[in-house]
Structure formats: C-alpha cells, structure tokens
Enzyme design. Structure first.
Site, PDB file in Angstrom:
ATOM      1  CE  LYS A   9       5.885   2.292  -2.044  1.00 33.54           C
ATOM      2  NZ  LYS A   9       4.478   1.900  -1.753  1.00 33.54           N
TER       3      LYS A   9
HETATM    4  C1  LIG Z   1       3.516   1.750  -2.627  1.00 35.56           C
HETATM    5  C2  LIG Z   1       2.287   1.055  -2.194  1.00 35.56           C
HETATM    6  C3  LIG Z   1       1.330   0.587  -3.125  1.00 35.56           C
HETATM    7  C4  LIG Z   1       1.463   0.835  -4.614  1.00 35.56           C
HETATM    8  O1  LIG Z   1       2.472   0.081  -5.208  1.00 35.56           O
HETATM    9  P1  LIG Z   1       3.040   0.461  -6.660  1.00 35.56           P
HETATM   10  O2  LIG Z   1       4.167  -0.465  -6.905  1.00 35.56           O
HETATM   11  O3  LIG Z   1       3.494   1.891  -6.544  1.00 35.56           O
HETATM   12  O4  LIG Z   1       1.932   0.312  -7.630  1.00 35.56           O
HETATM   13  C5  LIG Z   1       0.235  -0.103  -2.643  1.00 35.56           C
HETATM   14  N1  LIG Z   1       0.058  -0.301  -1.328  1.00 35.56           N
HETATM   15  C6  LIG Z   1       0.936   0.133  -0.407  1.00 35.56           C
HETATM   16  C7  LIG Z   1       0.667  -0.108   1.024  1.00 35.56           C
HETATM   17  C8  LIG Z   1       2.092   0.824  -0.806  1.00 35.56           C
HETATM   18  O5  LIG Z   1       2.964   1.254   0.132  1.00 35.56           O
END
Ligand SMILES: *Cc1c(COP(=O)(O)O)cnc(C)c1O
Length: 468
Positions: free
Chosen positions: A112
């Site tokens: 993120k």
């Molecule tokens: C947010 C997140 C995901 C999922 O990603 P999306 O874009 O919501 O599908 C997967 N792995 C980690 C470590 C995350 O922080």
C-alpha cells in the site's frame, strides 16, 4: 482524461476532481471514460527504464493537465526516494518461469505504500495549488492506516485521523501508526471492533454538515489515484521479462481487488497478459464467484492474512462495470440487488468472460503456513502469509507453465512475524531503518465506541488551517 461513474448517474469529472471526491454521488466508483493505449513500441520502450521513469510514463495519461510532466517526474522521484531498495520493486526469480515481485520496500512494509506515498504527495500538491485544506478520516484493521499516515505526515494542508480497534491490530501495525508524532497525525484507538470503526467513518461521511465543515476526504482503496500508482508494477514486471514479445501471467493476493484490477488496466493499456490469478484466504467470496458465478456474502473470519479478511471487495464494482460492457445502469441494479439480498448470480456468458482471464484459489491458515515452510525450504526465501497465498494460488491455477508467472509479494515477512515464525521456525527481522520500532515512543488517544465523542475529538484537534 475524463472520468465516469460505474453507476452511470454522477457528473463526469476531471482527475483532480476525482482525486478529491472519492465515492461518486450515485454511490459508484470513478473510472476513466476510456483506457489509454500504449503501442508495442511504447511498451518495448519501457525496457531499461528505472522504476520512477516507468511510473511517469504509465501514470501521465491518467493525470491529464493536473501538472507538467517535469513536475510529475519530481513528485514521483520524491515519492520513491526513501524506499529501501534501489529497484523500488525488485523482481526475483524463484524457479523456472516463476518470479516474485517484492512490493514491500516502502516505509510500512506493505504494498500500500507504493500508492499511498504517491497519494499523500499528490494531495499536498493539489491542495497547495488550490489553497485548500482536507481532513482525512479512515478506519484501519492494520496496513492501510499506517501507510496512509506515512503518506500524509507533516503535510500542512491535511489533517489525518485514523481509527483503529484498540488491542486488535498487531503490535508492528500499531507502532507503525502511533510512533509518528507530526502534529497533523491523529491516532484514535476505539474501544470496539474494526467494523465499529468502519461504521463510524461511514456515519461521518453521511453526516453532510460534519462532512462539509471538516472537508472530509478518504484514502481507502476506492480512490482512483491509488489504482493508477499500482498499474506501474505490471508494466515494470513486463519490461523486465520481455514484454511486449513475452506474454505474462500474474498472481495477486486479493482483498479489495485494487491491486489485481490495476493489472487488468495494464492489460487494457496494451500489456500482453494471458491470465490473472486471484489468491484468497478463508474469506473466499471471490474464489467462489470465479467458480460458480455467484457472489455471496457469508461472514468474515479472522485469519493470519488479515489484510485480506474482507467480504465485499470494493473495487470489484470496477471489474463488474468492465464485464458488463460499461453499462452503468445495470451495475447500479446489480449492486442494489446484491446489497438487499447478500447474493447475486451472474449469467453464464458473463462468468465465461470473467473466467477467460481470471482464475482463483483460496487457502486456510494451516495451508498458508505449509506454503511459507515449503517456499523457505525450496528457495531460502521467507515470505509473508499474504504473499504465500498469492504464490500458492498461482502454482495451482496457472494454465501455461512456459509463460512467466509473477507472484506479487505484498508484505514483508517481519510485518507478520508470529505467523511466519510458526510456519518456518525463523523469526523474520525488521529492516535496519525500522529496527528500533519497539523502542519508539507511542502516541494515541483512546475513545469509546461513540460517534459523538469521536466527532468532537476531530473538531477539537483540527489544525488551524482546517478549523471550521
Ligand atoms: C491490502 C493488502 C492486500 C490486498 O490488496 P487489494 O488491493 O485490497 O486486493 C494484500 N496483501 C497485503 C499485505 C495488503 O496490505
């Protein structure tokens, strides 16, 4: 570039307006009116570029005239300057035609950061230009809150309030949020669950007077700018593995469908992708959908991959809009029916269309730990539970073993040390620049699960620029 709502009844907006608006007025999500396309020559031209050079080329068509390409290049350079790997998102070979893309070299060790570091700077740029102030309010079960705080810390034009459920996030996650001491960062530990936090945030957005008074905005994954920053991963992997000549397969651990949707967009823009694989934990609504065509809510169960403990993937609506040929009114109808009944079955032709490109698989906690162990024994790489699910889903579901498969590694193993240690017997160490995380001073306010109390805390703590 103009943006339209997936439900077809909201005003058409510019990128800048979409950035500041979040959810469309008809309840839909904004998407570009049409996809920008790169030619095979353009894509060949990505080979040999750096991560940041690729990012500028990929993102520029979406941003329109919001800033010059030079200004964008500076902003992108600044965004990734403090990432702890020179390649920003290094691609590692795991096995024959099998690669892992490490998306955890940002300040909070989850993918993120790649979008939220950019988003914070973009907000800062646009707000300075407009002479405006925003108040960001968000609920987090862990990763989003810390990444959003890191993206917004120290920006005068933004106050950020993050609600987390007291005692229900991991210590690493909590400390990543509460050891940030800039005056525009406000951590609230709510005496309740994540759903309580989420409900309060929704209530604040529905309180029109409060919303206008603080100029509320959101950083959750429906924000289009986040998707834009994630499209870069796919072109970057493509350039390193020989696209446009070589076709690719991607496997993505999925919660809100934001990351894998960014991959879909890359494909629409011209990247030759043959298959996407959606990895899930026991919260497997998407796996069941791709199997049966039925989208059905069951109930969230906690797992060792908490960032995927999600029932309704908000970005799936963008996928739906694509699958039903951008018919916004039909999306609106479908979403209404889904919300009323908690389930919806799609026609076989629509399912067939989805399945021509997507496959999905899901794993429970024991299976996930077994994968972490196996990968460690096979390759010496320690991977986190989310990344393990993506990789395992890819290994099970890939259709053509000659096409390179890229597994998205979405978190650093040290972000989920307990699960990783239970699986492998190895305690994953935090990167050097974070080694003192457990010694840093924490700062947060505990509030009861009471909307009025949280709202008055927010009004009392807005910085001077944001005070109504
Ligand atoms: C947010 C997140 C995901 C999922 O990603 P999306 O874009 O919501 O599908 C997967 N792995 C980690 C470590 C995350 O922080």
């Amino acid at each position: 570039m103009k943006y339209v709502s997936t439900r077809g009844r909201a005003p058409v907006l510019s990128f800048e307006e979409v950035l500041l608006t979040g959810l469309a007025r008809d309840g839909g999500l904004y998407v570009p009116e049409c996809w920008p396309r790169f030619s095979a020559d353009d894509i060949r031209g990505f080979q040999g570029l750096s991560y940041t050079e690729t990012a500028v080329r990929v993102m520029a068509p979406f941003l329109g005239d919001i800033m010059t390409e030079d200004a964008l290049a500076d902003l992108v350079e600044d965004t990734y300057a403090n990432f702890d790997h020179p390649d920003v998102a290094p691609l590692k070979k795991l096995g024959e035609a099998e690669w892992i893309m490490e998306l955890f070299h940002g300040p909070t060790l989850a993918f993120k950061d790649y979008a939220l570091q950019f988003l914070g700077r973009l907000f800062g740029y646009v707000l300075e230009k407009r002479g405006e102030h925003l108040t960001i309010v968000g609920a987090t079960s862990g990763d989003t809150g810390s990444a959003a705080i890191e993206g917004c810390r120290g920006r005068d034009a933004i106050d950020i309030f993050i609600l987390h459920p007291e005692g229900r996030v991991t210590e690493v996650q909590r400390r990543q949020m509460t050891t940030v001491h800039e005056p525009n960062v406000h951590n609230i530990a709510v005496q309740g669950t994540f759903d309580d936090c989420q409900d309060m945030v929704k209530a604040m957005f529905n309180d029109q007077a409060f919303r206008d008074r603080c100029r509320l905005s959101a950083v959750n994954s429906i924000n289009w700018a986040r998707i834009v920053a994630q499209i870069v991963f796919y072109f970057r992997a493509g350039a390193q593995l020989g696209a446009p000549e070589t076709p690719l397969c991607f496997t993505v651990p999925t919660g809100n469908f934001g990351n894998v949707f960014a991959g879909y967009v890359a494909r629409e823009m011209g990247l030759p992708v043959e298959q996407f694989i959606v990895g899930a934990n026991r919260n497997d609504i998407l796996t069941r959908f791709f199997l049966s065509g039925r989208l059905e809510i069951t109930g969230v169960v906690p797992t060792i991959s908490p960032s995927m403990d999600i029932q309704v993937s908000s970005n799936f609506e963008r996928m739906l809009f694509e699958l039903i040929d951008r018919d916004g009114l039909r999306v609106a109808e479908t979403m209404d029916r889904f919300r009323e009944q908690g389930a919806f079955s799609f026609e076989p032709d629509l399912l067939a269309k989805a399945r021509s490109l997507f496959d999905s698989d899901s794993f429970d906690d024991d299976e996930t730990k077994a994968v972490i162990r196996t990968i460690y024994e096979e390759t010496g790489e320690l991977i986190d539970p989310h990344s393990a699910i993506g990789l395992a889903a890819g290994r099970n579901k890939r259709r053509n073993r000659n096409i390179p498969m890229v597994a998205m590694a979405t978190a650093h193993p040290a972000k989920f040390p307990q699960a990783v240690e239970e699986a492998s017997g190895i305690h994953p160490e935090l990167p050097e620049n974070m080694a003192d995380l457990y010694e840093r001073k924490e700062h947060f306010t505990v509030l009861s699960n009471d909307l009025a109390e949280v709202q008055s805390f927010i009004l009392d703590n807005l910085s001077e620029r944001g005070a109504p």
